[in-house]
Enzyme design. Sequence first.
Site, PDB file in Angstrom:
ATOM      1  N   ASP A  59     -13.634  -3.208  -2.071  1.00 48.68           N
ATOM      2  CA  ASP A  59     -13.526  -2.982  -0.631  1.00 48.68           C
ATOM      3  C   ASP A  59     -14.930  -3.121  -0.055  1.00 48.68           C
ATOM      4  OD1 ASP A  59     -10.815  -2.393  -0.928  1.00 48.68           O
ATOM      5  OD2 ASP A  59     -11.218  -0.275  -1.295  1.00 48.68           O
TER       6      ASP A  59
ATOM      7  N   ASP B  74       0.875  -1.175   0.000  1.00 50.53           N
ATOM      8  CA  ASP B  74       0.000   0.000   0.000  1.00 50.53           C
ATOM      9  C   ASP B  74       0.908   1.220   0.000  1.00 50.53           C
ATOM     10  OD1 ASP B  74      -2.433  -1.394   0.111  1.00 50.53           O
ATOM     11  OD2 ASP B  74      -2.266  -1.636   2.272  1.00 50.53           O
TER      12      ASP B  74
END
Length: 250
Positions: free
Chosen positions: A130, A11
Amino acid sequence: MLTKRIIPCLDIKDGRTVKGTNFIDLRDAGDPVELAALYAEQGADELVFLDITATNEKRKTLAALVDRIAHRINIPFTVGGGISSVEDVRVLLDSGADKISVNTAAFRDPELINRLAAEFGSQCVVLAIDAKKGEDGEWYVYLNGGRLATDKKCLDWATEGVQRGAGEILLTSMDHDGTKAGFAKEITGLVSGSVNVPVIASGGGGAPEHFADILDGHADAALAASIFHFREVSIPELKSYLRQAGIPVR
């Protein structure tokens, strides 16, 4: 029997690897180029790079950083963050990505999946979702790095995305993200059972048994970040454990 894949995730924020819990409280986890090289050497099956603030900051993914990482690894490399056009994908593939991951832009313009699959092939297109469980027990899609709720059910969106040409689903449970308490077996199993493409489970991997648990009939691959970044479990250790548990890995 198809082998299961172990996929470290980088990330990226401001050019550094970061990791949080439930998508917040980010902390620095190191240099992405060095981490990528380490994971490739250790036997990771693939690598995922997500520029986690690109969409929210309305900018493009860091192509120069993608290029630097691609030159250090010899495993499949998926890149996501801020991708909203065929041209964006072309730039990233030219920079060394093998696959791209689309999330918010694809939700806002579902035809984007069709266009990318037609241009580059379904095997290149990963639909990242998500998801968070609602009070009604249903799992819903969230956008903009988990900042924006929608009323779209995760299962419906995964099914539509695959029908439009996505060749893989990267499913992250926001409820499990960074908790290291285990993956979201319920929704991962539901999605896997509803689509005919590989599903990557993401969010909650904290111990080798969590990986065995999710890879045993729920997912085709498991993605994790902090346990690898902070040296809690190494990839060789994890694969050894999985083999002993009867999970086929490379």
